[in-house]
Enzyme design. Structure first.
Site, short mmCIF file in Angstrom:
data_model
loop_
_atom_site.label_atom_id
_atom_site.label_comp_id
_atom_site.label_asym_id
_atom_site.label_seq_id
_atom_site.Cartn_x
_atom_site.Cartn_y
_atom_site.Cartn_z
N CYS A 44 0.87 -1.19 0.00
CA CYS A 44 0.00 0.00 0.00
C CYS A 44 0.90 1.23 0.00
CB CYS A 44 -0.86 0.03 1.25
SG CYS A 44 -1.87 -1.44 1.47
N ARG B 81 1.35 1.94 -6.01
CA ARG B 81 1.47 0.91 -4.97
C ARG B 81 0.14 0.23 -4.65
NH1 ARG B 81 6.25 1.35 -2.26
NH2 ARG B 81 5.41 0.21 -0.49
N TRP C 102 -3.67 -1.51 -1.42
CA TRP C 102 -3.62 -2.71 -2.24
C TRP C 102 -4.01 -3.85 -1.31
CZ3 TRP C 102 -0.91 -7.34 -2.63
CH2 TRP C 102 -1.11 -8.01 -3.83
N ASN D 281 0.97 -0.04 6.08
CA ASN D 281 1.40 -0.84 4.93
C ASN D 281 2.11 -2.06 5.48
OD1 ASN D 281 2.40 -1.85 2.51
ND2 ASN D 281 4.21 -0.52 2.58
N GLY D 282 1.65 -3.25 5.10
CA GLY D 282 2.28 -4.48 5.59
C GLY D 282 1.20 -5.47 5.97
N GLU E 278 9.76 -19.92 -19.83
CA GLU E 278 9.53 -18.57 -19.29
C GLU E 278 10.69 -17.65 -19.67
OE1 GLU E 278 7.36 -16.74 -18.18
OE2 GLU E 278 8.30 -15.22 -16.93
N LYS F 221 10.21 -14.21 -21.78
CA LYS F 221 10.63 -12.89 -21.28
C LYS F 221 11.49 -12.18 -22.31
CE LYS F 221 8.58 -12.48 -18.88
NZ LYS F 221 7.44 -12.87 -18.10
N GLU G 230 9.48 -11.15 -25.48
CA GLU G 230 8.46 -10.15 -25.15
C GLU G 230 9.04 -8.74 -25.06
OE1 GLU G 230 6.88 -10.96 -21.26
OE2 GLU G 230 5.01 -9.91 -21.65
N HIS H 82 15.67 -33.51 -31.75
CA HIS H 82 14.55 -33.99 -32.57
C HIS H 82 14.07 -32.93 -33.55
CE1 HIS H 82 14.32 -37.75 -30.42
NE2 HIS H 82 14.37 -37.08 -29.27
N LYS I 185 -0.94 -5.41 -20.24
CA LYS I 185 -0.72 -6.10 -18.97
C LYS I 185 -1.83 -7.10 -18.70
CE LYS I 185 1.40 -6.84 -15.06
NZ LYS I 185 2.59 -7.71 -15.18
O1 M6R Z 1 -2.91 -11.88 -15.50
P1 M6R Z 1 -2.54 -13.22 -16.03
O2 M6R Z 1 -1.54 -13.93 -15.17
O3 M6R Z 1 -3.73 -14.10 -16.27
O4 M6R Z 1 -1.86 -12.95 -17.44
C1 M6R Z 1 -1.50 -14.01 -18.27
C2 M6R Z 1 -0.58 -13.54 -19.37
O5 M6R Z 1 -1.21 -12.61 -20.19
C3 M6R Z 1 0.72 -12.94 -18.82
O6 M6R Z 1 1.36 -13.82 -17.96
C4 M6R Z 1 1.68 -12.57 -19.96
O7 M6R Z 1 2.11 -13.74 -20.59
C5 M6R Z 1 2.86 -11.78 -19.40
N1 M6R Z 1 2.86 -10.46 -19.95
C6 M6R Z 1 4.19 -12.37 -19.71
O8 M6R Z 1 5.23 -11.61 -19.18
#
Ligand code: M6R
Length: 621
Positions: free
Chosen positions: A2, A44, A89, A115-116, A497, A501, A504, A520, A616
């Site tokens: 928060c 936050r 939050w 906050n905490g 992953e 990253k 992306e 393969h 996001k």
């Molecule tokens: O909010 P969510 O975890 O459901 O989102 C899923 C994906 O859209 C999300 O993880 C996306 O792949 C990320 N931007 C990857 O860094």
């Protein structure tokens, strides 16, 4: 996570903000100063907002409501000389008006923002059974404890002394600001949550981070854990163990924009570095290491877990990879078949038994349309559903039978980083809970997993301390034609992953593979211009993975490996040391891959926090 802000000084409505030279451009009343501070802290959390303002004749005025800071109407208190504010939050209790801070004692004379997490709030609340509670929050015990301390026979009816006494009662983490009607001080206490004091000429400030008051002063003091401070317009008194102490005054040189990101250039890097504290928050109060058990505050109908036939995880993107990691843990620790499905592809399917199936949605936002669609299909089929999410009050929490929150704090960067680690940690705790309930996991084996989890925040910090080595590697290999990420077992989701990253945020071609699959097909793509990044840790069948890395090296590929500390693979071009944390070691390795992606993208000047074409939260199917 928060945001809190406090101001005490000589500024009154209409003064034009002449508290000090530094504040000369800052217009308005105490309420306006606090409100602007809250706006700067909104990153936050923005579930609710509230303020408490006080002046010599007006007493204590509290206003709060759910929603963003702009939805809050700050009351006009013309003689106000002090104020505290909070933007929430949610962790305990949904984002409602009643759960918004400040919280007050029974008489409304004491107001607190926090906050905490107060981990022992249930026990404290039980102890305070003659007090009137109006919220579901952990925070509300604090003003009531202060009320008790002020009234205690052996106390001295002083806010500062009362906060000192209350501090000893609180377990968990906190940064608090307390104010009291008729008292012209703000009392601040800190343990485990960030708080910084600002020192103006005729005014003092306090906030979760300097952005909240940077327009007024750049002279700041960071409190240490256990410190209590009393703020007045004339300055700040700080105490440790009840004794006055001096703390250094530092001058902030960042510009406001950078300070909002805690001095980091991008939210993503800030969030990568927040992982130790995010993980601590994820685990706080949930591990009973000695007893070999966890308390996730979730329950299932009697006999449901014992009869469970299958756990089906549904998720997208990074959350899907967290699910891939967790599925292996469910099989190993809970002795139950676990499958993971890309949410947009999920159908309940024939031949499965809904009443013996648990469908688990893993979603940071709790709003991803594909994941919500999967949960709705599972509900329609009659399966029991569950969510693992970061977001209290999100849509998914309203559509499932149970929820575990990952408590990672707001994640602003589009690339998920700290939430991946916190998702896996939460799912690992769930796997232990299910394993213990089903009798599939002994207390001794559970203890070993919980110790690994307990060690994870420290291990991640050790990896973060090696950032320079990763930066150098990123500089050396940034212009490669493509990047391949490989691992086995728990190393596979981390490899996938790592590749996600990098692609992306750098827009480079990157793919993740189960290491054994390289030969393969993908091996045809390998050249001296395609580095291979490998997860070579415990839980990732490192020696076998290294054989596949060697096959790529034979075709000229450079090789970078995340290697368990104490192990060595001499032929690697770059070797990153991963601290020994057992079953979660690949998660620590993942932090190297996050940093690698970040630094490659940064060298290329990419829009790291908002990569092209992405959002996001993906709320369309
Ligand atoms: O909010 P969510 O975890 O459901 O989102 C899923 C994906 O859209 C999300 O993880 C996306 O792949 C990320 N931007 C990857 O860094």
């Amino acid at each position: 996570m928060c945001g809190i802000i406090g101001y005490i000084g000589e500024i009154h409505a209409g003064d034009g903000g002449a508290a000090s030279d530094r504040a000369a451009d800052a217009p308005g009343s105490v309420g306006e100063i606090v409100h602007r501070g809250l706006k700067n802290l909104e990153y936050r959390g923005y579930d609710s907002a509230g303020v408490a303002l006080a002046g010599p004749t007006s007493g204590l005025t509290v206003a709060k409501r759910s929603g963003e800071v702009d939805a809050l109407s700050v009351p006009d208190v013309p003689d106000a000389t002090l104020g505290v504010g909070h933007t929430r939050w949610s962790t305990h209790g949904p984002p409602t008006d009643a759960n918004a801070h400040p919280h007050t004692d029974c008489a409304g004379d004491v107001a607190v923002v926090h906050n905490g997490i107060v981990e022992n709030y249930e026990a404290l609340k039980a102890e305070l059974s003659d007090h009137e509670f109006t919220s579901d929050t952990d925070t509300e015990v604090i003003p009531h404890l202060i009320e008790e301390a002020l009234a205690a026979d052996d106390g001295d009816d002083d806010l500062l002394a009362a906060v000192h006494r209350v501090e000893d009662r609180l377990e968990g983490s906190y940064a608090i600001c307390a104010v009291r009607e008729g008292d012209d001080r703000i009392v601040v206490a800190r343990r485990g949550s960030p708080i910084v004091l600002g020192r103006g000429e005729d005014a003092s400030f306090v906030a979760s981070d300097v952005t909240a008051f940077l327009e007024h002063t750049r002279d700041v003091t960071y409190l240490e854990d256990g410190d209590v401070a009393a703020l007045s317009p004339d300055g700040v008194e700080i105490f440790a163990d009840g004794e006055p102490v001096e703390r250094t005054i530092e001058t902030v040189t960042w510009e406001a924009d950078a300070a909002e990101k805690g001095g980091y250039e991008h939210y993503m890097r800030k969030e990568i570095h927040e992982q130790p504290s995010a993980l601590r928050q994820t685990l706080a109060g949930r591990l009973d290491v000695d007893g070999g058990d966890v308390d996730l505050d979730v329950s299932f109908p009697p006999g449901f877990l014992a009869d469970l036939e299958e756990i089906r995880i549904v998720a997208c993107g990074t959350s899907y990879y967290a699910g891939r990691y967790a599925a292996q843990l469910f099989e190993e620790l809970a002795g139950v078949r676990a499958t993971v499905e890309i949410a947009s592809e999920y159908e309940f399917g024939a031949g499965r038994t809904p009443d013996r199936t648990l469908v688990v949605a893993v979603t940071q936002s709790g709003e991803t349309a594909d994941t919500l669609g999967a949960i709705r299909r599972a509900n329609a089929a009659g399966a029991r559903t569950f969510a693992v999410t970061n977001t209290l009050g999100s849509t998914v929490t309203r559509e499932v039978d149970g929820t575990a929150f990952i408590r990672a704090g707001p994640e602003i960067g589009v690339a998920a980083t700290k939430t991946f680690a916190s998702q896996v940690a939460t799912l690992a705790m769930l796997a232990v809970a299910v394993g213990r309930d089903r009798g599939a996991l002994s207390a001794a084996d559970a203890r070993s997993v919980l110790k690994d989890l307990q060690g994870l925040p420290g291990a991640v910090q050790q990896v973060l301390d090696e950032e320079n080595q990763v930066r150098e590697a990123a500089r050396e290999y940034q212009d490669s034609e493509a990047f391949f990420f490989v691992g086995r077992a728990l190393g596979v989701p981390v490899a996938l992953e790592g590749a996600l990253k990098l692609k992306e945020i750098s827009y480079d071609h990157a793919e993740g593979f189960a290491a054994g699959e390289l030969k393969h097909g993908p091996l045809a793509l390998v050249t001296p211009d395609t580095p291979v990044l490998a997860v070579l840790t415990e839980g990732a069948r490192a020696d076998e993975t290294m054989n596949n890395v060697t096959e790529a090296q034979t075709r000229g590929a450079p090789a970078l490996g995340c290697v368990s500390a104490g192990e060595e693979y001499d032929t690697l071009d770059v070797s990153f040391d991963v601290p020994d944390v057992g079953i979660v070691e690949p998660l620590a390795a993942n932090v190297y891959l996050q940093l690698f992606a970040y630094h490659v993208a940064n060298e290329k000047g990419r829009a790291i926090d908002k990569p092209r074409n992405l959002a996001k939260s993906v709320t369309v199917e």
